[in-house]
Every structure is written in structure tokens, then in C-alpha cells.
Design a protein around this motif. Structure first.
Motif, PDB file in Angstrom:
ATOM      1  N   ARG A  33       0.850  -1.192   0.000  1.00  0.00           N
ATOM      2  CA  ARG A  33       0.000   0.000   0.000  1.00  0.00           C
ATOM      3  C   ARG A  33       0.890   1.249   0.000  1.00  0.00           C
ATOM      4  N   CYS A  34       0.749   2.057  -1.032  1.00  0.00           N
ATOM      5  CA  CYS A  34       1.549   3.267  -1.179  1.00  0.00           C
ATOM      6  C   CYS A  34       0.627   4.471  -1.370  1.00  0.00           C
ATOM      7  N   LEU A  35       1.027   5.592  -0.778  1.00  0.00           N
ATOM      8  CA  LEU A  35       0.214   6.804  -0.809  1.00  0.00           C
ATOM      9  C   LEU A  35       0.946   7.920  -1.525  1.00  0.00           C
ATOM     10  N   VAL A  36       0.243   8.589  -2.435  1.00  0.00           N
ATOM     11  CA  VAL A  36       0.764   9.788  -3.082  1.00  0.00           C
ATOM     12  C   VAL A  36      -0.132  10.949  -2.670  1.00  0.00           C
ATOM     13  N   VAL A  37       0.463  11.949  -2.021  1.00  0.00           N
ATOM     14  CA  VAL A  37      -0.277  13.139  -1.616  1.00  0.00           C
ATOM     15  C   VAL A  37       0.004  14.229  -2.644  1.00  0.00           C
ATOM     16  N   GLY A  38      -1.035  14.601  -3.401  1.00  0.00           N
ATOM     17  CA  GLY A  38      -0.861  15.559  -4.487  1.00  0.00           C
ATOM     18  C   GLY A  38      -0.986  14.864  -5.822  1.00  0.00           C
ATOM     19  N   ALA A  39      -1.564  15.563  -6.799  1.00  0.00           N
ATOM     20  CA  ALA A  39      -1.744  14.956  -8.124  1.00  0.00           C
ATOM     21  C   ALA A  39      -1.640  16.016  -9.211  1.00  0.00           C
ATOM     22  N   GLY A  40      -0.726  16.953  -9.008  1.00  0.00           N
ATOM     23  CA  GLY A  40      -0.499  18.000  -9.999  1.00  0.00           C
ATOM     24  C   GLY A  40       0.895  17.900 -10.580  1.00  0.00           C
ATOM     25  N   ARG A  41       1.461  19.043 -10.939  1.00  0.00           N
ATOM     26  CA  ARG A  41       2.772  19.063 -11.595  1.00  0.00           C
ATOM     27  C   ARG A  41       3.863  18.475 -10.707  1.00  0.00           C
ATOM     28  N   ILE A  42       3.854  18.781  -9.413  1.00  0.00           N
ATOM     29  CA  ILE A  42       4.921  18.328  -8.508  1.00  0.00           C
ATOM     30  C   ILE A  42       4.939  16.802  -8.408  1.00  0.00           C
ATOM     31  N   ALA A  43       3.766  16.217  -8.317  1.00  0.00           N
ATOM     32  CA  ALA A  43       3.674  14.755  -8.143  1.00  0.00           C
ATOM     33  C   ALA A  43       3.518  14.015  -9.464  1.00  0.00           C
ATOM     34  N   ASP A  44       3.705  14.715 -10.575  1.00  0.00           N
ATOM     35  CA  ASP A  44       3.469  14.128 -11.887  1.00  0.00           C
ATOM     36  C   ASP A  44       4.270  12.837 -12.091  1.00  0.00           C
ATOM     37  N   GLY A  45       3.579  11.771 -12.454  1.00  0.00           N
ATOM     38  CA  GLY A  45       4.232  10.497 -12.753  1.00  0.00           C
ATOM     39  C   GLY A  45       4.475   9.597 -11.567  1.00  0.00           C
ATOM     40  N   LYS A  46       4.312  10.102 -10.349  1.00  0.00           N
ATOM     41  CA  LYS A  46       4.636   9.279  -9.179  1.00  0.00           C
ATOM     42  C   LYS A  46       3.658   8.121  -9.003  1.00  0.00           C
ATOM     43  N   ALA A  47       2.366   8.374  -9.174  1.00  0.00           N
ATOM     44  CA  ALA A  47       1.384   7.292  -9.047  1.00  0.00           C
ATOM     45  C   ALA A  47       1.602   6.239 -10.128  1.00  0.00           C
TER      46      ALA A  47
END
Length: 211
Positions: free
Chosen positions: A15-29
Motif C-alpha cells: 500500500r503506497c500513498l501519493v499526496v498531491g496529483a499536480g505538476r509536482i507529483a506528476d508520474g509518481k502514481a
């Protein structure tokens, strides 16, 4: 100066969490999904990629601001909002619970770094600058990618099959088996049963058995 220990994490089913879904977090999910992780995203807004993944059921998207306690139960957390104070609060909470965490573009608040990856099947070459220059890591990735033959992944798969054959024929680890495995890794491997690589392995195993 802290040192880095190079390693790859096995994230299958984690289980992994990504906080944010804009330019900064782009591609992490997307990157976590490729690694087999069970991905949750918390963000009041999301880019098209995350929206598409959520619509397809590939990620669980909580369409809201992050709250205290949101990191509980996760194996790994990525803090990628455009507000440094929010990211650092997420980092502090995760670290207090011994959860691996990365604050995007904020190296002091990272327990691990995202490297630039060259992939050929199961072969992965990661380049990391410990957050000092992601642009340099990307440039090096492009240079290595251009030099690595496209079929390296297929060749690696054949080497892996041959390695398993050798270990089955000679299950006890010793210097001779180590030598043969290194020799085979330097040769072109073929799919035919009577190819030179397999013949050499079988002859070696037979010789060891006679001793």
C-alpha cells in the motif's frame, strides 16, 4: 555527509500513498503502479493521468486535502503537493510511524530518491544524484538508453533460464559453478537446446558429478 545504499524495493501489493496529483507529483502514481503497488492518491484536484487511472480503478483517489492520520497503514508515502509546509507535515507524520517517505524536490525530507530508470525487460539501470540534479540524471539515462541494445531484455531472459538450468544441474554453490555462471553471462545465449552455452554448462555439471 550521508551515504546512499543502492537498492530496489519490491512493492508488489504494498500500500503506497501519493499526496498531491499536480505538476509536482506528476508520474509518481504511475511509477508506483508499474512496480505493482496498491496506490492511493489524496488530492483535491488531479491531472488527467491520475483522473484516468482513478476512472479505470487502477488507483484509489480521495478528492480532498490531506488530513492528519492519512499516512497510517501505508508502506511508502510520496508528498508531492505545491505547498512545502504540507509536504513536510506529511513527512513528519510518516517518519514518526517509521514509514518510508519522499518529499518531491526537497532532498532533506526524503528517505529515498526517485532515480532515472533505463529498462529492458527485467533489466533496470537506475541513475540517482541524491536529489542534487534530476536533470543530470535524465541526461545520463538518455545516453545509457541510446547505447543499450533494444533486445537486451530478451537476452537477459535467456540468460536467466540458462542460469536456472545450471543451478538445477549443480545445486551446490561452489567456485566452479560461480565461474561457469560468469562465463555464460558473457556469451550470446541461444534458445536451441544444443547451443554452445547450454552444452558447456552440461559438460561442466557432468564433470563435477564424476569427481
Amino acid at each position: 555527509m550521508s551515504s546512499l545504499f543502492p537498492m530496489f524495493l519490491k512493492l508488489d501489493g504494498r500500500r503506497c500513498l501519493v499526496v498531491g496529483a499536480g505538476r509536482i507529483a506528476d508520474g509518481k502514481a504511475e511509477g508506483l503502479l508499474r512496480a505493482g503497488a496498491d496506490v492511493t492518491v489524496i488530492a483535491p484536484e488531479a491531472n488527467e493521468s491520475v483522473r484516468a487511472l482513478a476512472a479505470a480503478g487502477s488507483v484509489s483517489w480521495h478528492e480532498r486535502e490531506v488530513r492528519a492520520g492519512d499516512t497510517a497503514g501505508f508502506f511508502l508515502v510520496v508528498a508531492g503537493t505545491n505547498i512545502a509546509a504540507v509536504n513536510r507535515a506529511v513527512v513528519d507524520e510518516a517518519r514518526a510511524a517509521n514509514i518510508l517517505v519522499n518529499a518531491v524536490d526537497d532532498p532533506p525530507y526524503c528517505d529515498f530518491y526517485y532515480g532515472s530508470i533505463v529498462e529492458r525487460g527485467d533489466l533496470q539501470i537506475a541513475i540517482s544524484t541524491a536529489g542534487e540534479s534530476p536533470a543530470l540524471a535524465q541526461r545520463l539515462r538518455k545516453e545509457i538508453d541510446a547505447q543499450l541494445p533494444p533486445d537486451t531484455g530478451e537476452w537477459l531472459a535467456e540468460v536467466g533460464k540458462l542460469r536456472r538450468e545450471v543451478i538445477e544441474m549443480e545445486p551446490v554453490a561452489n567456485d566452479e559453478r560461480k565461474w561457469i555462471l560468469h562465463q555464460l553471462a558473457q556469451r550470446e545465449t541461444c534458445r536451441k537446446d544444443d547451443c554452445p552455452s547450454r552444452t558447456m554448462a552440461r559438460e561442466h555439471a557432468a564433470e563435477v558429478t564424476r569427481k
